[in-house]
Design a protein around this motif. Structure first.
Motif, PDB file in Angstrom:
ATOM      1  N   LEU A 166      61.428  48.288 117.925  1.00 12.07           N
ATOM      2  CA  LEU A 166      62.658  47.860 117.399  1.00 12.07           C
ATOM      3  C   LEU A 166      63.852  48.985 117.361  1.00 12.07           C
ATOM      4  CD1 LEU A 166      64.441  45.949 115.624  1.00 12.07           C
ATOM      5  CD2 LEU A 166      63.523  47.083 113.515  1.00 12.07           C
ATOM      6  N   PRO A 167      63.666  50.275 116.950  1.00  3.35           N
ATOM      7  CA  PRO A 167      64.601  51.100 116.996  1.00  3.35           C
ATOM      8  C   PRO A 167      64.838  51.642 118.593  1.00  3.35           C
ATOM      9  CG  PRO A 167      62.640  52.145 116.323  1.00  3.35           C
ATOM     10  CD  PRO A 167      62.428  50.757 116.124  1.00  3.35           C
ATOM     11  N   LEU A 168      63.772  51.404 119.526  1.00  2.00           N
ATOM     12  CA  LEU A 168      64.014  51.583 120.826  1.00  2.00           C
ATOM     13  C   LEU A 168      64.857  50.759 121.429  1.00  2.00           C
ATOM     14  CD1 LEU A 168      60.411  52.620 121.944  1.00  2.00           C
ATOM     15  CD2 LEU A 168      62.113  54.073 121.483  1.00  2.00           C
ATOM     16  N   TYR A 169      64.786  49.273 121.301  1.00  2.00           N
ATOM     17  CA  TYR A 169      65.658  48.277 121.606  1.00  2.00           C
ATOM     18  C   TYR A 169      66.826  48.408 121.186  1.00  2.00           C
ATOM     19  CZ  TYR A 169      67.085  43.943 123.485  1.00  2.00           C
ATOM     20  OH  TYR A 169      67.800  42.819 124.119  1.00  2.00           O
ATOM     21  N   LEU A 170      67.042  48.813 119.774  1.00  2.00           N
ATOM     22  CA  LEU A 170      68.532  48.939 119.355  1.00  2.00           C
ATOM     23  C   LEU A 170      69.223  50.234 119.999  1.00  2.00           C
ATOM     24  CD1 LEU A 170      70.496  48.581 117.116  1.00  2.00           C
ATOM     25  CD2 LEU A 170      69.476  50.357 115.657  1.00  2.00           C
ATOM     26  N   GLU A 171      68.509  51.263 120.307  1.00  2.00           N
ATOM     27  CA  GLU A 171      69.166  52.365 121.400  1.00  2.00           C
ATOM     28  C   GLU A 171      69.656  51.720 122.608  1.00  2.00           C
ATOM     29  OE1 GLU A 171      67.660  56.173 122.151  1.00  2.00           O
ATOM     30  OE2 GLU A 171      66.550  56.062 120.152  1.00  2.00           O
ATOM     31  N   GLU A 172      68.774  50.883 123.174  1.00  2.00           N
ATOM     32  CA  GLU A 172      68.917  50.141 124.611  1.00  2.00           C
ATOM     33  C   GLU A 172      70.340  49.186 124.436  1.00  2.00           C
ATOM     34  OE1 GLU A 172      66.475  47.375 127.410  1.00  2.00           O
ATOM     35  OE2 GLU A 172      65.468  49.140 126.476  1.00  2.00           O
ATOM     36  N   VAL A 173      70.455  48.765 123.248  1.00  2.00           N
ATOM     37  CA  VAL A 173      71.509  47.480 123.463  1.00  2.00           C
ATOM     38  C   VAL A 173      72.801  47.962 122.555  1.00  2.00           C
ATOM     39  CG1 VAL A 173      69.817  45.660 123.682  1.00  2.00           C
ATOM     40  CG2 VAL A 173      70.789  46.553 121.400  1.00  2.00           C
ATOM     41  N   VAL A 174      72.903  49.510 122.359  1.00  2.00           N
ATOM     42  CA  VAL A 174      73.989  49.803 121.481  1.00  2.00           C
ATOM     43  C   VAL A 174      75.354  49.595 121.868  1.00  2.00           C
ATOM     44  CG1 VAL A 174      74.186  52.189 122.612  1.00  2.00           C
ATOM     45  CG2 VAL A 174      74.624  51.925 120.145  1.00  2.00           C
ATOM     46  N   ARG A 175      75.627  49.353 123.328  1.00  2.00           N
ATOM     47  CA  ARG A 175      76.889  49.060 123.608  1.00  2.00           C
ATOM     48  C   ARG A 175      77.178  47.548 123.671  1.00  2.00           C
ATOM     49  NH1 ARG A 175      75.117  53.308 126.868  1.00  2.00           N
ATOM     50  NH2 ARG A 175      76.807  54.865 127.106  1.00  2.00           N
ATOM     51  N   ASP A 176      76.160  46.780 123.158  1.00  2.00           N
ATOM     52  CA  ASP A 176      76.407  45.291 122.979  1.00  2.00           C
ATOM     53  C   ASP A 176      76.324  44.978 121.612  1.00  2.00           C
ATOM     54  OD1 ASP A 176      76.143  42.618 122.842  1.00  2.00           O
ATOM     55  OD2 ASP A 176      74.992  42.450 124.716  1.00  2.00           O
ATOM     56  N   SER A 177      78.005  44.811 120.948  1.00  2.00           N
ATOM     57  CA  SER A 177      77.777  44.698 119.754  1.00  2.00           C
ATOM     58  C   SER A 177      77.467  43.390 119.190  1.00  2.00           C
ATOM     59  CB  SER A 177      79.639  44.587 119.277  1.00  2.00           C
ATOM     60  OG  SER A 177      79.947  43.665 120.008  1.00  2.00           O
ATOM     61  N   ASP A 178      77.317  42.282 119.865  1.00  2.00           N
ATOM     62  CA  ASP A 178      76.828  41.211 119.407  1.00  2.00           C
ATOM     63  C   ASP A 178      75.262  41.413 119.142  1.00  2.00           C
ATOM     64  OD1 ASP A 178      79.115  39.549 119.629  1.00  2.00           O
ATOM     65  OD2 ASP A 178      78.885  39.265 121.712  1.00  2.00           O
ATOM     66  N   GLN A 179      74.639  41.956 119.752  1.00  2.00           N
ATOM     67  CA  GLN A 179      73.026  42.227 119.893  1.00  2.00           C
ATOM     68  C   GLN A 179      72.948  43.132 118.673  1.00  2.00           C
ATOM     69  OE1 GLN A 179      70.279  42.298 123.071  1.00  2.00           O
ATOM     70  NE2 GLN A 179      71.891  42.283 124.394  1.00  2.00           N
ATOM     71  N   VAL A 180      73.826  44.149 118.560  1.00  2.00           N
ATOM     72  CA  VAL A 180      73.637  45.048 117.425  1.00  2.00           C
ATOM     73  C   VAL A 180      74.006  44.322 116.243  1.00  2.00           C
ATOM     74  CG1 VAL A 180      74.541  47.001 116.150  1.00  2.00           C
ATOM     75  CG2 VAL A 180      74.472  47.133 118.786  1.00  2.00           C
ATOM     76  N   ASN A 181      74.693  43.514 115.993  1.00  2.00           N
ATOM     77  CA  ASN A 181      75.085  42.798 114.808  1.00  2.00           C
ATOM     78  C   ASN A 181      73.921  41.926 114.565  1.00  2.00           C
ATOM     79  OD1 ASN A 181      77.532  43.800 114.601  1.00  2.00           O
ATOM     80  ND2 ASN A 181      78.585  42.143 115.670  1.00  2.00           N
ATOM     81  N   THR A 182      73.367  41.283 115.475  1.00  2.00           N
ATOM     82  CA  THR A 182      72.248  40.347 115.314  1.00  2.00           C
ATOM     83  C   THR A 182      71.076  40.992 114.577  1.00  2.00           C
ATOM     84  OG1 THR A 182      72.582  38.777 116.970  1.00  2.00           O
ATOM     85  CG2 THR A 182      70.364  38.762 116.331  1.00  2.00           C
ATOM     86  N   ILE A 183      70.990  42.473 115.244  1.00  2.00           N
ATOM     87  CA  ILE A 183      69.589  43.098 114.672  1.00  2.00           C
ATOM     88  C   ILE A 183      69.936  43.528 113.226  1.00  2.00           C
ATOM     89  CG2 ILE A 183      68.459  45.327 114.744  1.00  2.00           C
ATOM     90  CD1 ILE A 183      68.893  45.153 117.934  1.00  2.00           C
TER      91      ILE A 183
END
Length: 594
Positions: A166-183
Motif C-alpha cells: 500500500l505505501p509503496l503504491y502510494l509513492e508510485e502514484v504521488v503525482r496523480d491526485s485522483d489516485q491519491v484521493n482514492t487511496i
C-alpha cells in the motif's frame, strides 16, 4: 519510481535566486538526477514464472492439449487473444502456477479487466498472496473504486497478509491526485482496528504530508517510530524529516535523517535530502563533510554528488561545487555531460565566463541544446553577440536545428539584434532548406525589417508545399494588404484563410482590416469586434478603434484604446494610431501619470 518525497523536495523547497537558475535547475532536475527508486514501465517478455519445473509439467494430462493451444495462441497472437483460453484452464485446474501465468498475461496486456479477473481467481485459491492484492489494488485505485479498495485491504488484513504494497503504491502514484484521493478515501473508511495496521498508518502519515498537515504527519511518524514492532522504513524517516523541514525546523529534520542514515549509511534517498537540508540551512561545509565521509559505490556517489552540486549552485556556492566535481569518480557512467554542465555553471558564478564557455562547449547528449542556449547568453554577457550565430550553427545537430535556431533567434530579438536573428535564420535555412518552421519565421522577420518582397517569396514557397495552411495564407494576405496596393489579391488570401480557421483572432483581424482598407467600414467593425472579443490584443485594438473612429464612434474607440493601454501600454501600433487620431488622449494619459 519517483517518490512523493522527491516531488515535494523539488517542487516546494527549491527557490532559485534568479530566473536563469530556475530554467537551469528545472532542466537539471529532469535530466540529471537518478530516481530515488526505479520503476520499470517496459513490458516484460512473456515467460514462465517458474524455471524449476516447466509449466506444462504442472498442467494435468487431460488439459495438456488445451494448454499447448493456448500457449501457441499467446506466442502467435498476443496476450489479449490468449487470455480467455488461459483463464478457462486456470479456473478449472486451480493450479497456482497457471494462475500466476494468467495474471502475468493480464499485466502484459495492460487490460484492467483481465488483471482483475486473474487476481480474483488467484485470491480465491490463495487469499494470502501479497502480489495478487498489490495488483488488484492498482486496478481498483485507477478505477476510482475506493469502497472496493477498503474491502480489499480489510480482506488482506483478515488473512494476515502484509500491506507493505500500500505505501509503496502510494509513492508510485504521488503525482496523480485522483489516485491519491482514492487511496485517502479508502483508508478513511477502514475500521478502527484496520487503521492500526503499520502500513496503513505509514500511508496515512504520507497523506498528511501531501496535504500540508505537517504537524499531524510528524505526530503520526513519531508514533510509528516509537512502536517496538513496526518496520522502521526509510519512507517513515523521510516523511518525518520533510514535515519538520516544511515547518522550518531544519535542525530537527537533519537529526532525523542522520538517525536514519545510521541504519542505512549508503541510502541515496536519505543522504540526498540530508545534504540538501544542510546547504539550505547555511551549512554547506558540513554538507560537504557528510558527502565526503559517505562510503558510497560509484553509482550512488555520482547520483548524490550531482544533486549536491546542483543544490550548491542554487545557493551560490560555486567553489564547493567545483570541489565536489573533483571528488566524483573518474568512471562517470554516462553522466559526464551533466557534471560538465554544472561545472560550467560554477565557473560562470565565479565570473570565469571564458572558462565556463569552454567547459560548456564540451557538453553533449541530452543537454547539448541547453548548453548551447546557455553559451549564447554568456556570449551576450561578454559583449560577443556577433559570435553567437557561428557557435549555434557549429554545435547544433541537424535534427535539433529548427527548435534551437528559433530559440536563439528569439534571444537576438529580445536583445534588440533583429539583424543577427535574420542572419541566423538565413544560414540555418542553407543547412536545412526543408524546414518550414525556420522559413516561416524568416518570412515574418523579413516583413518586420521592411523586406516584404522576401516575405512574399518565402510565404509562396511555403504555400506551394502546404496550400491550405491558414497561417501562411493570412501572413501573405496581410503583408500584401499593408505593403502593397494589391488589396483584392490580399483579400483572396485572407478570405481563404478565414474559410479554414474562422475562429482565429489574427485571421479575423486581417479580414476586418482588409474591409477597412476597402472602405467597407461596417463590415470592418463587425470582424474587428469579433477578433477583439476573442483576443483583446493591443494591435487588434488599434485596428478596431480606428474603424470605429472613422465611423465617428469616438467614445467607443477611446474606450477600446484605453482598455488595451492598461495591459499593453508600449505597443507601437497602438500608440501610433492614438497619436495620429486622438493626440489629446495621449496628453490626458500623460497628465494622469503619477
Amino acid at each position: 519510481m519517483s517518490s512523493v518525497l522527491d516531488l515535494i523536495h523539488k517542487n516546494h523547497i527549491r527557490k532559485p535566486h534568479t530566473k536563469r537558475f530556475l530554467v537551469l535547475l528545472t532542466i537539471l532536475c529532469g535530466a540529471l538526477l537518478l530516481s530515488a527508486c526505479t520503476y520499470n514501465t517496459t513490458q516484460p517478455d512473456i515467460v514462465p514464472l517458474s524455471k524449476e519445473i516447466p509449466l506444462e509439467q504442472k498442467v494435468s494430462h487431460s488439459n495438456i492439449a488445451e494448454f499447448l493451444n493456448a500457449e501457441f495462441t499467446l506466442q502467435r497472437e498476443g496476450p489479449n487473444k490468449a487470455f480467455d483460453s488461459f483463464y478457462k484452464l486456470a479456473s478449472q485446474s486451480e493450479n497456482l502456477a497457471l494462475i500466476e501465468r494468467l495474471t502475468h498475461i493480464g499485466v502484459v496486456s495492460q487490460n484492467r479487466l483481465y488483471i482483475e479477473r486473474s487476481t480474483d481467481l488467484w485470491l480465491s485459491v490463495d487469499p494470502t498472496s501479497e502480489q495478487a492484492y498489490s495488483l488488484k489494488l492498482q486496478v481498483l485505485v485507477k478505477g476510482d473504486r475506493s469502497d472496493e479498495v477498503t474491502t480489499l485491504l480489510t480482506n488482506a488484513i483478515r488473512h494476515k497478509t502484509s500491506l507493505r504494497f500500500l505505501p509503496l503504491y502510494l509513492e508510485e502514484v504521488v503525482r496523480d491526485s485522483d489516485q491519491v484521493n482514492t487511496i485517502e478515501e479508502a483508508i478513511a473508511t477502514l475500521s478502527p482496528e484496520s487503521k492500526h495496521d503499520q502500513y496503513v498508518q505509514l500511508s496515512h502519515a504520507h497523506l498528511l504530508l501531501l496535504s500540508g498537515k505537517y504537524q499531524s504527519a510528524i505526530n503520526a511518524s513519531k508514533q510509528l517510530l516509537a512502536q517496538p514492532n513496526t518496520e522502521k522504513s526509510e519512507a517513515l524517516y523521510l516523511i518525518l524529516a520533510f514535515s519538520q523541514k516544511n515547518l522550518g525546523r531544519f535542525e530537527d529534520a537533519i537529526k532525523t535523517l542522520q538517525t536514519a542514515s545510521q541504519y542505512a549509511p549508503k541510502n541515496a534517498r536519505l543522504l540526498t535530502p540530508l545534504i540538501d537540508f544542510l546547504v539550505e540551512n547555511k551549512q554547506p561545509e558540513r554538507a560537504a563533510t557528510v558527502f565526503q565521509s559517505a562510503n558510497l559505490e560509484t553509482p550512488e556517489k555520482l547520483q548524490i554528488g550531482i544533486n549536491f552540486m546542483r543544490t550548491l549552485l542554487e545557493h551560490e556556492q560555486p567553489t564547493l561545487a567545483l570541489e565536489t566535481a573533483n571528488l566524483l569518480p573518474k568512471k562517470q557512467l554516462g553522466l559526464s555531460d551533466q557534471i560538465q554542465y554544472l561545472t560550467a555553471i560554477a565557473l560562470a558564478q565565479l565570473d570565469k565566463k571564458t572558462e565556463a564557455i569552454e567547459t560548456m562547449d564540451t557538453v553533449d547528449g541530452a543537454l547539448r541544446a541547453n548548453a548551447t542556449s546557455q553559451m549564447a547568453l554568456w556570449l551576450y554577457d561578454a559583449g560577443k553577440e556577433n559570435d553567437v550565430n557561428n557557435m549555434v550553427l557549429n554545435r547544433t545537430l541537424r535534427e535539433n536545428m529548427p527548435e534551437q535556431v528559433a530559440a536563439i533567434s528569439r534571444l537576438h530579438e529580445e536583445k534588440g539584434n533583429i539583424d543577427l536573428s535574420y542572419e541566423l535564420l538565413n544560414h540555418a535555412l542553407i543547412a536545412l532548406p526543408e524546414s518550414d518552421v525556420l522559413r516561416y519565421r524568416k518570412a515574418l522577420l523579413a516583413e518586420t525589417l521592411g523586406n516584404w518582397t522576401v516575405t512574399e517569396i518565402e510565404l509562396k514557397i511555403l504555400l506551394e508545399k502546404d496550400p491550405d495552411n491558414p497561417q501562411y495564407l493570412n501572413a501573405l494576405g496581410y503583408t500584401l494588404l499593408t505593403r502593397t496596393a494589391r488589396i483584392d489579391e490580399a483579400m483572396n488570401y485572407i478570405e481563404s484563410a478565414y474559410e479554414k480557421a474562422d475562429n482565429d483572432p489574427a485571421i479575423i483581424d486581417s479580414l476586418g482590416w482588409g474591409f477597412f482598407m476597402k472602405g467597407e467600414l461596417e463590415q470592418s467593425s463587425y470582424y474587428l469586434k469579433k477578433a477583439w472579443s476573442i483576443l483583446p490584443d493591443a494591435e487588434i485594438a488599434a485596428h478596431y478603434g480606428e474603424s470605429l473612429w472613422q465611423q465617428r464612434h469616438y467614445k467607443e474607440a477611446i474606450d477600446i484604446w484605453k482598455a488595451a493601454l492598461k495591459t499593453s501600454p508600449g505597443t507601437p501600433l497602438l500608440l501610433d494610431t492614438i497619436k495620429r487620431l486622438s493626440p489629446s488622449l495621449m496628453d490626458e494619459l500623460e497628465q494622469d501619470k503619477p
